[in-house]
Enzyme design. Structure first.
Site, PDB file in Angstrom:
ATOM      1  N   TYR A 179       5.091  -2.413  17.625  1.00  0.00           N
ATOM      2  CA  TYR A 179       5.838  -3.243  16.665  1.00  0.00           C
ATOM      3  C   TYR A 179       6.157  -4.610  17.269  1.00  0.00           C
ATOM      4  O   TYR A 179       5.838  -5.646  16.678  1.00  0.00           O
ATOM      5  CB  TYR A 179       7.122  -2.512  16.281  1.00  0.00           C
ATOM      6  CG  TYR A 179       7.958  -3.196  15.229  1.00  0.00           C
ATOM      7  CD1 TYR A 179       7.476  -3.397  13.933  1.00  0.00           C
ATOM      8  CD2 TYR A 179       9.254  -3.627  15.516  1.00  0.00           C
ATOM      9  CE1 TYR A 179       8.266  -4.016  12.963  1.00  0.00           C
ATOM     10  CE2 TYR A 179      10.045  -4.231  14.541  1.00  0.00           C
ATOM     11  CZ  TYR A 179       9.546  -4.422  13.273  1.00  0.00           C
ATOM     12  OH  TYR A 179      10.328  -5.028  12.307  1.00  0.00           O
ATOM     13  N   ASN A 224       0.828  -1.218   0.000  1.00  0.00           N
ATOM     14  CA  ASN A 224       0.000   0.000   0.000  1.00  0.00           C
ATOM     15  C   ASN A 224       0.861   1.267   0.000  1.00  0.00           C
ATOM     16  O   ASN A 224       0.340   2.369   0.158  1.00  0.00           O
ATOM     17  CB  ASN A 224      -0.957   0.016   1.208  1.00  0.00           C
ATOM     18  CG  ASN A 224      -0.220   0.118   2.528  1.00  0.00           C
ATOM     19  OD1 ASN A 224       1.004   0.035   2.573  1.00  0.00           O
ATOM     20  ND2 ASN A 224      -0.958   0.290   3.617  1.00  0.00           N
ATOM     21  N   TYR A 257      -1.821 -21.278  12.478  1.00  0.00           N
ATOM     22  CA  TYR A 257      -2.280 -21.771  11.165  1.00  0.00           C
ATOM     23  C   TYR A 257      -1.543 -23.047  10.789  1.00  0.00           C
ATOM     24  O   TYR A 257      -2.093 -23.907  10.108  1.00  0.00           O
ATOM     25  CB  TYR A 257      -2.103 -20.696  10.076  1.00  0.00           C
ATOM     26  CG  TYR A 257      -3.325 -19.811   9.946  1.00  0.00           C
ATOM     27  CD1 TYR A 257      -3.701 -18.968  10.993  1.00  0.00           C
ATOM     28  CD2 TYR A 257      -4.121 -19.827   8.799  1.00  0.00           C
ATOM     29  CE1 TYR A 257      -4.826 -18.162  10.896  1.00  0.00           C
ATOM     30  CE2 TYR A 257      -5.253 -19.025   8.690  1.00  0.00           C
ATOM     31  CZ  TYR A 257      -5.594 -18.192   9.740  1.00  0.00           C
ATOM     32  OH  TYR A 257      -6.707 -17.403   9.635  1.00  0.00           O
ATOM     33  N   THR A 286      19.289  -5.058   9.321  1.00  0.00           N
ATOM     34  CA  THR A 286      19.849  -5.231   7.983  1.00  0.00           C
ATOM     35  C   THR A 286      19.992  -3.856   7.329  1.00  0.00           C
ATOM     36  O   THR A 286      19.172  -2.965   7.577  1.00  0.00           O
ATOM     37  CB  THR A 286      18.923  -6.136   7.145  1.00  0.00           C
ATOM     38  OG1 THR A 286      18.754  -7.365   7.855  1.00  0.00           O
ATOM     39  CG2 THR A 286      19.487  -6.431   5.784  1.00  0.00           C
ATOM     40  N   ALA A 339       7.970 -12.587   7.942  1.00  0.00           N
ATOM     41  CA  ALA A 339       9.141 -11.778   8.319  1.00  0.00           C
ATOM     42  C   ALA A 339       8.960 -11.296   9.747  1.00  0.00           C
ATOM     43  O   ALA A 339       8.220 -10.352  10.017  1.00  0.00           O
ATOM     44  CB  ALA A 339       9.274 -10.586   7.379  1.00  0.00           C
TER      45      ALA A 339
HETATM   46  N1  NAD Z   1      15.143  -3.989   7.738  1.00  0.00           N
HETATM   47  C1  NAD Z   1      15.400  -4.630   8.843  1.00  0.00           C
HETATM   48  O1  NAD Z   1      16.508  -4.511   9.398  1.00  0.00           O
HETATM   49  C2  NAD Z   1      14.357  -5.545   9.463  1.00  0.00           C
HETATM   50  C3  NAD Z   1      14.666  -6.142  10.693  1.00  0.00           C
HETATM   51  C4  NAD Z   1      13.725  -6.994  11.268  1.00  0.00           C
HETATM   52  C5  NAD Z   1      12.541  -7.269  10.611  1.00  0.00           C
HETATM   53  N2  NAD Z   1      12.265  -6.685   9.426  1.00  0.00           N
HETATM   54  C6  NAD Z   1      10.966  -6.984   8.811  1.00  0.00           C
HETATM   55  O2  NAD Z   1      11.088  -7.118   7.404  1.00  0.00           O
HETATM   56  C7  NAD Z   1       9.941  -6.570   6.770  1.00  0.00           C
HETATM   57  C8  NAD Z   1      10.366  -5.522   5.760  1.00  0.00           C
HETATM   58  O3  NAD Z   1      11.090  -4.483   6.430  1.00  0.00           O
HETATM   59  P1  NAD Z   1      11.768  -3.289   5.611  1.00  0.00           P
HETATM   60  O4  NAD Z   1      12.971  -2.887   6.336  1.00  0.00           O
HETATM   61  O5  NAD Z   1      11.861  -3.663   4.189  1.00  0.00           O
HETATM   62  O6  NAD Z   1      10.676  -2.153   5.828  1.00  0.00           O
HETATM   63  P2  NAD Z   1      10.018  -1.133   4.766  1.00  0.00           P
HETATM   64  O7  NAD Z   1       9.267  -0.124   5.547  1.00  0.00           O
HETATM   65  O8  NAD Z   1      11.064  -0.648   3.818  1.00  0.00           O
HETATM   66  O9  NAD Z   1       9.031  -2.079   3.966  1.00  0.00           O
HETATM   67  C9  NAD Z   1       7.781  -2.460   4.463  1.00  0.00           C
HETATM   68  C10 NAD Z   1       6.786  -2.441   3.312  1.00  0.00           C
HETATM   69  O10 NAD Z   1       5.503  -2.848   3.797  1.00  0.00           O
HETATM   70  C11 NAD Z   1       4.514  -2.004   3.192  1.00  0.00           C
HETATM   71  N3  NAD Z   1       3.313  -2.026   4.025  1.00  0.00           N
HETATM   72  C12 NAD Z   1       3.153  -1.587   5.299  1.00  0.00           C
HETATM   73  N4  NAD Z   1       1.888  -1.785   5.717  1.00  0.00           N
HETATM   74  C13 NAD Z   1       1.223  -2.385   4.681  1.00  0.00           C
HETATM   75  C14 NAD Z   1      -0.101  -2.835   4.487  1.00  0.00           C
HETATM   76  N5  NAD Z   1      -1.044  -2.719   5.443  1.00  0.00           N
HETATM   77  N6  NAD Z   1      -0.430  -3.391   3.303  1.00  0.00           N
HETATM   78  C15 NAD Z   1       0.490  -3.508   2.310  1.00  0.00           C
HETATM   79  N7  NAD Z   1       1.771  -3.093   2.442  1.00  0.00           N
HETATM   80  C16 NAD Z   1       2.132  -2.531   3.612  1.00  0.00           C
HETATM   81  C17 NAD Z   1       5.191  -0.657   3.115  1.00  0.00           C
HETATM   82  O11 NAD Z   1       4.586   0.240   2.205  1.00  0.00           O
HETATM   83  C18 NAD Z   1       6.617  -1.052   2.705  1.00  0.00           C
HETATM   84  O12 NAD Z   1       6.747  -1.115   1.305  1.00  0.00           O
HETATM   85  C19 NAD Z   1       9.041  -6.006   7.864  1.00  0.00           C
HETATM   86  O13 NAD Z   1       8.023  -6.952   8.160  1.00  0.00           O
HETATM   87  C20 NAD Z   1       9.974  -5.861   9.030  1.00  0.00           C
HETATM   88  O14 NAD Z   1       9.311  -5.987  10.249  1.00  0.00           O
HETATM   89  C21 NAD Z   1      13.141  -5.806   8.847  1.00  0.00           C
END
Ligand code: NAD
Length: 317
Positions: free
Chosen positions: A144, A32, A158, A174, A113
């Site tokens: 969070y 979104n 599930y 990351t 994730a």
């Molecule tokens: N980057 C890191 O270091 C890290 C660490 C731990 C966990 N994670 C997990 O990895 C995943 C991706 O993280 P990221 O760093 O790429 O974050 P990010 O914010 O760059 O990407 C998250 C994406 O989810 C989309 N999004 C959010 N709510 C939504 C919804 N209701 N419907 C559809 N899309 C939606 C956002 O628009 C975005 O494109 C997340 O679940 C995060 O919790 C990331």
């Protein structure tokens, strides 16, 4: 396979889409754009096996028959999830359950994730998957941490009740190209400040540690887990541990910046130590990270330089 990646316009999701396309799969990205950007998907703009759905996954949706779901949608940086607290709780609960329903309907495999934040401010170090965590359930970061803990519980439920073939990856910090430069995370903050010649902000005394994984290592680990037959959480991250001050020095070295360091008070619930125990990933997947901090920062420098420059151009307009 036809693969659904939720959150595919974000930092990790877009790298995952690239890797899945490179592996020969068809990819549907549902996002979104709450925190993601279409720019991240630019390399896939003319790819016939790639499809973008502008979709809030908290609203039930049906992309058609799919074989695998990578559920990555969620604000992930402290700046984003504190700004979008309710949306973060919704996407981790309602959004994840909508995706689990899709996995059930199409007999698709499912990978969720999750995050090292599930361990909260850990009392065990380094963190093994068996550690249940030390999370403040009512603090500001709980939107969070608890959303992700709920998403893990839903994924396991599930699997247990509906026999969905699930996996859970606990991702540790990351970094790399496409990390948002305003997301408040340590590398983006330091890179931005170093490249602008501003002082690097260190919270507390800077002796708290972080372990930082370069994005290509993280994606390789996630894909290896997606092929493994294990339903319990698996840590994927880089166990090399650096103090925040050491990270600041590394960014200064790689960027060639002469910025100084300034100290500010530690935010509430900021974890003092975070380091994955990756014994399980090593044994189960034969995976371990290969890119060291200085090398990863060098691989990221060009991206941060152009992101800082385009931000400066936008500010002048
Ligand atoms: N980057 C890191 O270091 C890290 C660490 C731990 C966990 N994670 C997990 O990895 C995943 C991706 O993280 P990221 O760093 O790429 O974050 P990010 O914010 O760059 O990407 C998250 C994406 O989810 C989309 N999004 C959010 N709510 C939504 C919804 N209701 N419907 C559809 N899309 C939606 C956002 O628009 C975005 O494109 C997340 O679940 C995060 O919790 C990331």
């Amino acid at each position: 396979m036809r693969v659904l990646v939720t959150g595919g316009a974000g930092f990790l999701g877009s790298h995952l889409c690239d890797a899945l396309i490179a592996d020969g799969h068809s990819v549907v990205c549902a996002d979104n754009l709450l925190t993601g950007r279409m720019d991240n998907l630019a390399p896939l703009a003319n790819e016939p096996r790639f499809e973008f759905l502008h979709q809030d996954i908290c609203v039930p949706f049906d992309p058609g028959k799919i074989d695998y779901i990578f559920d990555f949608a969620s604000p992930a940086s402290p700046v984003d999830y504190l700004r979008h607290g309710i949306e973060t709780l919704q996407v981790g609960s309602v959004g994840t359950m909508n995706c689990l329903d899709l996995a059930r309907k199409y007999h698709a495999k499912f990978l969720m994730a999750s995050t090292s934040e599930c361990y909260g401010d850990p009392l065990e170090h380094p963190q093994r998957e068996s550690y249940w965590g030390h999370v403040n359930p009512v603090g500001p970061r709980s939107v969070y941490d608890e959303a992700k803990r709920f998403a893990e519980a839903a994924t396991m439920a599930y699997h247990r009740y509906h026999h969905v073939d699930t996996r859970i990856v606990r991702i540790f910090n990351t970094y790399g190209p496409r990390l948002q430069i305003n997301d408040g995370r340590v590398i983006s903050n330091f890179m931005k400040q170093a490249l602008r010649g501003e002082p690097l902000t260190v919270y507390g005394d800077g002796l708290q540690t972080r372990s930082l994984c370069y994005v290509s290592d993280e994606i390789t680990g996630i894909l290896a887990l997606s092929r493994a037959n294990d339903h319990w959480p698996t840590n994927i991250g880089n166990p090399a541990e650096f103090t925040i001050l050491e990270c600041a020095q590394a960014v200064l070295k790689v960027s060639g910046s002469t910025s100084t360091v300034k100290f500010e008070p530690l935010p509430q619930d900021d974890p003092k130590q975070r380091c994955p125990d990756i014994t399980k990933a090593r044994t189960l997947l034969g995976w371990e990270p290969k890119i060291e901090l200085l090398a990863g920062l060098r691989l990221s420098l060009e991206y941060f330089r152009s992101a800082v420059e385009s931000q400066a151009v936008r500010a002048q307009k």
